[in-house]
Design a protein around this motif. Sequence first.
Motif, mmCIF file in Angstrom:
data_model
loop_
_atom_site.group_PDB
_atom_site.id
_atom_site.type_symbol
_atom_site.label_atom_id
_atom_site.label_comp_id
_atom_site.label_asym_id
_atom_site.label_seq_id
_atom_site.Cartn_x
_atom_site.Cartn_y
_atom_site.Cartn_z
ATOM 1 N N HIS A 93 0.829 -1.205 0.000
ATOM 2 C CA HIS A 93 0.000 0.000 0.000
ATOM 3 C C HIS A 93 0.866 1.258 0.000
ATOM 4 O O HIS A 93 0.623 2.207 0.745
ATOM 5 N N SER A 94 1.870 1.230 -0.860
ATOM 6 C CA SER A 94 2.781 2.378 -0.978
ATOM 7 C C SER A 94 2.037 3.560 -1.588
ATOM 8 O O SER A 94 1.366 3.418 -2.604
ATOM 9 N N GLN A 95 2.179 4.701 -0.978
ATOM 10 C CA GLN A 95 1.531 5.909 -1.482
ATOM 11 C C GLN A 95 2.470 6.750 -2.328
ATOM 12 O O GLN A 95 2.036 7.438 -3.255
ATOM 13 N N VAL A 96 3.758 6.700 -2.003
ATOM 14 C CA VAL A 96 4.760 7.509 -2.692
ATOM 15 C C VAL A 96 5.932 6.607 -3.070
ATOM 16 O O VAL A 96 6.413 5.813 -2.258
ATOM 17 N N VAL A 131 5.926 3.376 -12.116
ATOM 18 C CA VAL A 131 4.948 3.754 -11.087
ATOM 19 C C VAL A 131 3.596 4.043 -11.737
ATOM 20 O O VAL A 131 2.543 3.674 -11.205
ATOM 21 N N GLU A 132 3.631 4.695 -12.879
ATOM 22 C CA GLU A 132 2.380 4.974 -13.584
ATOM 23 C C GLU A 132 1.699 3.684 -14.020
ATOM 24 O O GLU A 132 0.464 3.563 -13.955
ATOM 25 N N ASP A 145 -1.943 2.218 -12.969
ATOM 26 C CA ASP A 145 -2.927 1.745 -13.954
ATOM 27 C C ASP A 145 -3.436 0.350 -13.591
ATOM 28 O O ASP A 145 -4.639 0.065 -13.693
ATOM 29 N N MET A 146 -2.524 -0.535 -13.179
ATOM 30 C CA MET A 146 -2.927 -1.890 -12.795
ATOM 31 C C MET A 146 -3.837 -1.866 -11.573
ATOM 32 O O MET A 146 -4.826 -2.617 -11.508
ATOM 33 N N LEU A 159 -3.580 3.464 -4.709
ATOM 34 C CA LEU A 159 -3.000 4.039 -5.929
ATOM 35 C C LEU A 159 -1.733 4.820 -5.574
ATOM 36 O O LEU A 159 -1.793 5.798 -4.822
ATOM 37 N N PRO A 160 -0.583 4.404 -6.112
ATOM 38 C CA PRO A 160 0.676 5.091 -5.788
ATOM 39 C C PRO A 160 0.908 6.307 -6.674
ATOM 40 O O PRO A 160 0.327 6.427 -7.758
ATOM 41 N N GLU A 161 1.767 7.183 -6.212
ATOM 42 C CA GLU A 161 2.190 8.340 -7.002
ATOM 43 C C GLU A 161 3.714 8.384 -7.049
ATOM 44 O O GLU A 161 4.375 8.130 -6.046
ATOM 45 N N PRO A 162 4.289 8.707 -8.204
ATOM 46 C CA PRO A 162 5.748 8.840 -8.275
ATOM 47 C C PRO A 162 6.201 10.150 -7.642
ATOM 48 O O PRO A 162 5.499 11.163 -7.713
#
Length: 321
Positions: free
Chosen positions: A138-141, A152-153, A157-158, A172-175
């Motif tokens: 559950h990584s956010q960043v 990361v994108e 998407d997955m 949903l992670p963000e780079p």
Amino acid sequence: MKRSLTGIQPSGVPHIGNWLGAIAPALDMQETHESFYFIASYHALTTARDPKLLQARIFDVACTWLAMGLNPERTVLWSQHAVPEVCELTWILSCVSSKGMLDKAHAFKDAVAKGKKQISAGLYTYPVLMAADILAFHSQVVPVGKDQKQHVEMAKDMAQRFNHLFSDVLTLPEPLIHDDVATIRGTDGQKMSKSYDNTIPLFLPKKKLRKKIMTIKTDSKGLEEPKDPDTCLVFELFSLFATEDQKAELAEKYRGGNFGYGHAKQELFLLLDKRLEEPRDRYNDLVQRPDDVRDILITGAQKARAIAQKTLLDVRSAVGL
């Protein structure tokens, strides 16, 4: 506090380019994020063919990050293969990922462009494993360079595809792109890279460090001639570690003449040796205590695996398993 995740490839001897470009920015996040760090042992299998060398590199990466300031009391550090749940999650994610998306992955496109005849399924599905690494915890960043942003994108998407098909299970992670991280040039003036054999390794003994620095490429100006610090690779590397006063003092010596490149390289050696002295001592100490390093990895894996197991239970339930 947001959770960040950093993957570390166990490839080759870490050098000052790795330190400034990846290690230091990632370790800074210990102060601002719930930080997770994993050694990407599964990823390494796309190229690694020597089992003993792979084991040695995994251990060396752990020692390097601990020596450079990773605090196992405040962070989580583990080797990827100690959390096998990411492999099961990889398969589930692959079942909701399109071939068209994977065809666009940079590593695969680069292999095709170079005419590589044997492209493994591991290389092709690399982005799915990376997505599983990110989503299992559950990584956010995810702090990455610009060349890794795509991964990361794709993970995002997955996760969106999975959540849309089943239920909102995955985060949903963000780079996080570090735009201020400069490209570090090596001893020959090209980007510092193990593949170019132009690196300055982090933990060389003093004599070997000085010898390596003395190989830095310069022009042919003589001792007496004034020199331009702004066009000199030695000064460029010096500036990465120096204070403003130190840079101004060395620049004045360049412009004043009677100051050779050998003198400049000696200044760089003294500065870099001082900066690396404490982490080098810590590294050498850690190498002599392999059981302690392994205990840190085991403890980290236990913490990481508990999270990954819970994620996988939720994923399984969502898909009907």
